[in-house]
Scaffold this active site. Structure first.
Site, PDB file in Angstrom:
ATOM      1  CG  ASP B  52      47.873  -7.267 -25.109  1.00  0.00           C
ATOM      2  OD1 ASP B  52      47.439  -8.399 -25.369  1.00  0.00           O
ATOM      3  OD2 ASP B  52      47.144  -6.251 -25.048  1.00  0.00           O
ATOM      4  CE1 TYR B 110      46.330  -7.455 -17.081  1.00  0.00           C
ATOM      5  CE2 TYR B 110      44.163  -8.274 -16.477  1.00  0.00           C
ATOM      6  CZ  TYR B 110      45.356  -8.431 -17.144  1.00  0.00           C
ATOM      7  OH  TYR B 110      45.589  -9.569 -17.881  1.00  0.00           O
TER       8      TYR B 110
END
Lengths: 249, 249
Positions: B52, B110
């Site tokens: 993103d 992540y």
């Protein structure tokens, strides 16, 4: 009137240094603007000394006078809310009316960070000088140690406008060392005070020693007969951090 | 035609995410522009997946085809010289014609970084979510562990345009943990694949658990009956890092 002592941490990338300059973004200028707004009249913020454009600080020391009775913890929070996120007040306390961050400072410590890895991580790019080329780091460490002691550092300082040319500019360096920490070559120096550009000029010379263009003996010569040398080359500002300023307790 | 596999590290602060978007600065867009210039015709760069806007990567994986015979080491250096310093290619190698960074990925990791100290250091400000307020970190750690396993993560994902509403969106999480590291609360998750906004929505929910607004049981419910819940709130992009993408060796 109360005197407030603060510790300030800043990312110097976007600033023209500490010192107030009309029309330019500086750390002192931003602090004075915000404190003036809280106080309702101009507030002069005195730092322990200047830092150059692009130089960072983990803990710069500063002080100012305020009539506003706001508790120091609330003051710190209020100012941090108004400051851009690349400047933070990390501590604030009331101090005596005689405290002066420049004249009372006993020692300052600077650190210069050279990134030696081949690819500079994006997250480090503002905070290191990237030098992935060969360096004799043992020679750098040897030369770094030579700065210790009381020396005339005129060969490492930018000319000051108030200086009479040829005047000795003696400062005392308490410790000075260079060492490798993972991908970083660090140069850390603690002294009674520092001349303009002194640490960046020292680092520039250490890099010349590392490249083999100069030897530790050349550093000795610059300390022994400073008038025979011009300062420089200075290492880039972005690798330099003011680490701490010490005061008598 | 050669297929080149690269690892890319980036500070996502200034970019509208990985994915090409006309007229906007994106990581993929910048890479394609530079590689197209080297190749002399358009080059499509395929990533392991999107990140993103504002999300960072320590090691995103990508690949592209090139006819230019430039050795991979020289290619890496040439592209890094042309890239802005907030994007770096950390490795480049030739790979087989069947390698596809998205379809061949076996696992991704992540990490979400929450800064818990009262004052966020200026040097961290782009790379953490600053949350200095009270959190029950034991409850956060307990809830973080609940994501492990194969679950329908629909309650943690932004709707995808290609999705039929109500379709299960099963992914397998191999490991998931939250722990305190000095002033940082870290949430690290490794899985077979991640849905859009999944890690940020998970982090947002963990924060609600930490604040006492939700309990670990509420997390269990969202995993058991995802259709009953809307995803969110998402934690801010700037605390999220794509740490690694793994492939069969």
């Amino acid at each position: 009137m109360r005197r407030i002592r603060i510790t300030v941490s800043y990312d110097g990338t976007e600033y023209h240094g500490w010192q107030l300059q009309p029309g330019l973004a500086t750390i002192q200028g931003v602090l004075e603007q915000i404190l003036g707004g809280i106080e309702g009249r101009p507030v002069a913020v005195h730092g322990s000394g200047r830092t150059d454009a692009g130089v960072h600080a983990l803990a710069q020391a500063a002080a100012f006078d305020l009539t506003n009775p706001i508790p120091v913890t609330n003051l710190r929070k209020a100012v941090n809310r108004l400051l851009p996120p690349d400047i933070r007040i990390t501590s604030a306390e009331e101090t005596g009316p005689d405290f002066h961050p420049r004249f009372n400072a006993r020692a300052k410590t600077y650190e210069y960070r050279i990134f030696r890895g081949e690819v500079c991580p994006p997250f480090e790019r503002r905070y290191v000088y990237h030098h992935p080329y060969p360096l004799d780091e043992d020679a750098v460490a040897e030369a770094a140690g030579l700065f210790v002691g009381a020396h005339d550092f005129a060969a490492f300082a930018a000319a000051d406008q108030t200086d009479v040319p040829g005047t000795p500019r003696v400062r005392t360096v308490f410790s000075s060392a260079a060492w490798r920490d993972c991908d970083r070559l660090l140069f850390r120096i603690r002294g009674s005070g520092f001349l303009k550009h002194m640490v960046r000029n020292m680092t520039g010379l250490l890099l010349e020693v590392g490249k083999g263009n100069l030897s530790p003996d050349d550093v000795r010569e610059r300390l022994a007969t400073p008038a025979a040398f011009r300062p420089g080359p200075a290492a880039p500002a972005r690798g330099l951090f003011l680490i701490s300023v010490e005061y008598p307790s």
